[in-house]
Design a protein around this motif. Structure first.
Motif, mmCIF file in Angstrom:
data_model
loop_
_atom_site.group_PDB
_atom_site.id
_atom_site.type_symbol
_atom_site.label_atom_id
_atom_site.label_comp_id
_atom_site.label_asym_id
_atom_site.label_seq_id
_atom_site.Cartn_x
_atom_site.Cartn_y
_atom_site.Cartn_z
ATOM 1 N N LEU A 99 -1.606 -0.566 12.234
ATOM 2 C CA LEU A 99 -0.938 0.635 11.806
ATOM 3 C C LEU A 99 -1.715 2.016 12.086
ATOM 4 C CD1 LEU A 99 1.826 1.988 10.922
ATOM 5 C CD2 LEU A 99 0.880 2.074 8.505
ATOM 6 N N GLN A 100 -1.042 2.956 12.732
ATOM 7 C CA GLN A 100 -1.932 4.226 12.806
ATOM 8 C C GLN A 100 -0.453 5.177 12.210
ATOM 9 O OE1 GLN A 100 -2.461 4.995 16.946
ATOM 10 N NE2 GLN A 100 -3.510 3.177 17.284
ATOM 11 N N ALA A 101 -1.290 6.352 11.690
ATOM 12 C CA ALA A 101 -0.216 7.104 11.176
ATOM 13 C C ALA A 101 -0.900 8.564 11.215
ATOM 14 C CB ALA A 101 -0.178 7.158 9.555
ATOM 15 N N LEU A 102 0.005 9.698 11.242
ATOM 16 C CA LEU A 102 -0.359 11.023 11.275
ATOM 17 C C LEU A 102 -0.083 11.574 9.912
ATOM 18 C CD1 LEU A 102 0.994 12.537 14.471
ATOM 19 C CD2 LEU A 102 -1.289 12.341 13.863
ATOM 20 N N LEU A 103 -1.202 12.110 9.229
ATOM 21 C CA LEU A 103 -1.091 12.661 7.961
ATOM 22 C C LEU A 103 -1.562 14.257 7.951
ATOM 23 C CD1 LEU A 103 -2.787 10.296 5.636
ATOM 24 C CD2 LEU A 103 -0.424 10.669 5.863
ATOM 25 N N PRO A 104 -0.731 15.121 7.201
ATOM 26 C CA PRO A 104 -1.008 16.645 7.432
ATOM 27 C C PRO A 104 -2.082 16.984 6.479
ATOM 28 C CG PRO A 104 0.909 16.225 5.850
ATOM 29 C CD PRO A 104 0.527 14.841 6.431
ATOM 30 N N CYS A 105 -2.821 16.122 5.985
ATOM 31 C CA CYS A 105 -4.024 16.502 5.104
ATOM 32 C C CYS A 105 -5.035 15.435 4.984
ATOM 33 C CB CYS A 105 -3.484 16.783 3.782
ATOM 34 S SG CYS A 105 -2.324 15.824 3.052
ATOM 35 N N GLY A 114 0.385 -12.832 2.872
ATOM 36 C CA GLY A 114 -0.115 -14.222 3.075
ATOM 37 C C GLY A 114 0.828 -15.021 3.474
ATOM 38 N N ASP A 115 2.185 -14.989 3.441
ATOM 39 C CA ASP A 115 3.106 -15.760 3.692
ATOM 40 C C ASP A 115 4.128 -15.231 4.509
ATOM 41 O OD1 ASP A 115 5.030 -17.884 4.090
ATOM 42 O OD2 ASP A 115 5.066 -18.565 2.046
ATOM 43 N N VAL A 116 4.564 -15.378 5.840
ATOM 44 C CA VAL A 116 5.749 -14.570 6.331
ATOM 45 C C VAL A 116 6.966 -14.746 5.859
ATOM 46 C CG1 VAL A 116 6.283 -16.285 7.986
ATOM 47 C CG2 VAL A 116 6.455 -14.027 8.678
ATOM 48 N N ALA A 120 11.292 7.170 2.364
ATOM 49 C CA ALA A 120 10.287 6.210 2.603
ATOM 50 C C ALA A 120 10.813 5.205 3.672
ATOM 51 C CB ALA A 120 9.988 5.459 1.145
ATOM 52 N N ALA A 121 9.991 4.580 4.351
ATOM 53 C CA ALA A 121 10.103 3.523 5.282
ATOM 54 C C ALA A 121 9.309 2.312 4.637
ATOM 55 C CB ALA A 121 9.736 3.769 6.511
ATOM 56 N N TYR A 122 10.158 1.208 4.867
ATOM 57 C CA TYR A 122 9.661 -0.087 4.343
ATOM 58 C C TYR A 122 9.595 -1.005 5.969
ATOM 59 C CZ TYR A 122 9.984 1.623 -0.087
ATOM 60 O OH TYR A 122 9.795 2.484 -1.232
ATOM 61 N N PHE A 123 8.552 -1.578 6.371
ATOM 62 C CA PHE A 123 8.335 -2.278 7.179
ATOM 63 C C PHE A 123 7.435 -3.441 7.313
ATOM 64 C CE2 PHE A 123 6.295 1.447 7.743
ATOM 65 C CZ PHE A 123 5.041 1.347 8.650
ATOM 66 N N THR A 137 2.153 -11.009 8.192
ATOM 67 C CA THR A 137 2.348 -11.213 6.681
ATOM 68 C C THR A 137 2.030 -9.769 6.173
ATOM 69 O OG1 THR A 137 0.160 -12.043 6.710
ATOM 70 C CG2 THR A 137 1.747 -13.562 6.899
ATOM 71 N N GLN A 138 1.846 -8.629 6.921
ATOM 72 C CA GLN A 138 1.445 -7.445 6.399
ATOM 73 C C GLN A 138 2.889 -6.636 6.124
ATOM 74 O OE1 GLN A 138 -1.404 -5.836 8.979
ATOM 75 N NE2 GLN A 138 -3.045 -6.611 7.891
ATOM 76 N N VAL A 139 2.950 -6.089 4.886
ATOM 77 C CA VAL A 139 3.994 -5.200 4.449
ATOM 78 C C VAL A 139 3.520 -3.916 4.421
ATOM 79 C CG1 VAL A 139 5.403 -7.030 3.716
ATOM 80 C CG2 VAL A 139 3.937 -5.943 2.163
ATOM 81 N N TYR A 140 4.333 -2.849 4.679
ATOM 82 C CA TYR A 140 3.914 -1.389 4.748
ATOM 83 C C TYR A 140 5.087 -0.710 4.116
ATOM 84 C CZ TYR A 140 0.894 -3.162 8.516
ATOM 85 O OH TYR A 140 0.196 -3.623 9.288
ATOM 86 N N GLN A 141 4.486 0.630 3.453
ATOM 87 C CA GLN A 141 5.482 1.544 3.068
ATOM 88 C C GLN A 141 4.944 2.917 3.477
ATOM 89 O OE1 GLN A 141 4.918 3.598 -0.670
ATOM 90 N NE2 GLN A 141 6.823 3.506 -1.229
ATOM 91 N N ALA A 142 5.731 3.675 3.895
ATOM 92 C CA ALA A 142 5.208 5.026 4.247
ATOM 93 C C ALA A 142 6.336 6.023 3.606
ATOM 94 C CB ALA A 142 5.453 5.419 5.820
#
Length: 178
Positions: free
Chosen positions: A35-41, A79-81, A142-145, A149-154
Motif C-alpha cells: 500500500l502507498q498513500a498520500l497524506l496531507p501531513c 494470517g488466513d485469507v 472510511a474505506a476497508y479493503f 491476508t492483509q486488511v486495510y482501513q483508510a
C-alpha cells in the motif's frame, strides 16, 4: 490506474493544494505492505495488539492532523485469507462503535459510500456521523479493503469534512500487485 495517469492526478492535486499551506501532501509507503498513500501531513506511527474478529492481531497505524481533520491509514495481517471478510466486517463495526454510532449499521445502505482504491479488487466505503470521545460531533469517511491476508482501513475524521481533502486522500491510495 497507469503510472502516467497517477502522476497526472498527483500533479493536479499538488497544483490545487499548492496555495494551501494547510495540506502538505506527501507519499507514504507502508513497510511490509503493497500500500502507498498520500497524506496531507507528516504521520505518526504506532503498532498495538487489538482483538480483530476475536483474534489478537498486530494493528499498524499511521495518522496525522491537518486542517482540523484526522487522516489515518491502518493495516493488519490476519494470517488466513478465509478470515479477511470477517475481519473487515469486525473492523467496520468497531470503527463505527468508536464514534458512538449505535447500533453500528455496518451494512445499512445509509452508511455506505462508493469508494475505489487503485489495485484493490474491492473496497467498502463507510460514511457516518457520530461523536468523538469528548462528545463532540464527528464525521467520517472510511474505506476497508484487502489484499491476500492483509486488511486495510483508510479514514478521515473531523467535525466537518472537506470534499477536496477527502477526495485527495482517497485518490492517493494505491495497492501494487500481489
Amino acid at each position: 490506474m497507469s503510472h502516467s495517469s497517477r502522476a497526472a492526478g498527483l500533479a493536479a492535486l499538488l497544483a490545487v493544494s499548492a496555495c494551501s499551506p494547510t495540506f502538505n501532501w506527501r507519499e507514504l509507503r507502508l513497510d511490509g505492505t503493497p500500500l502507498q498513500a498520500l497524506l496531507p501531513c507528516k504521520p505518526e506511527s504506532a503498532t498495538r495488539a487489538v482483538p480483530l474478529a476475536g483474534t489478537p492481531t498486530q494493528l499498524h497505524m499511521h495518522s496525522c492532523e491537518a486542517g482540523g481533520l484526522r487522516f489515518a491509514v491502518a493495516w493488519a495481517d490476519v494470517g488466513d485469507v478465509a478470515q479477511v471478510p470477517v475481519a473487515l466486517a469486525a473492523w467496520r463495526s468497531a470503527s463505527l462503535q468508536a464514534i458512538r454510532v449505535v447500533p453500528p449499521p455496518v451494512d445499512d445502505p445509509t452508511t455506505q459510500w462508493g469508494v475505489t482504491v487503485a489495485g484493490a479488487p474491492a473496497a467498502q466505503g463507510v460514511s457516518a456521523q457520530g461523536q468523538d470521545p469528548q462528545g463532540q460531533p464527528v464525521q467520517t469517511r472510511a474505506a476497508y479493503f484487502a489484499q491476500g491476508t492483509q486488511v486495510y482501513q483508510a479514514a478521515v475524521y473531523g467535525a466537518k469534512l472537506s470534499d477536496e481533502a477527502v477526495d485527495g486522500f482517497f485518490a492517493g491510495l494505491r495497492l501494487s500487485g500481489p
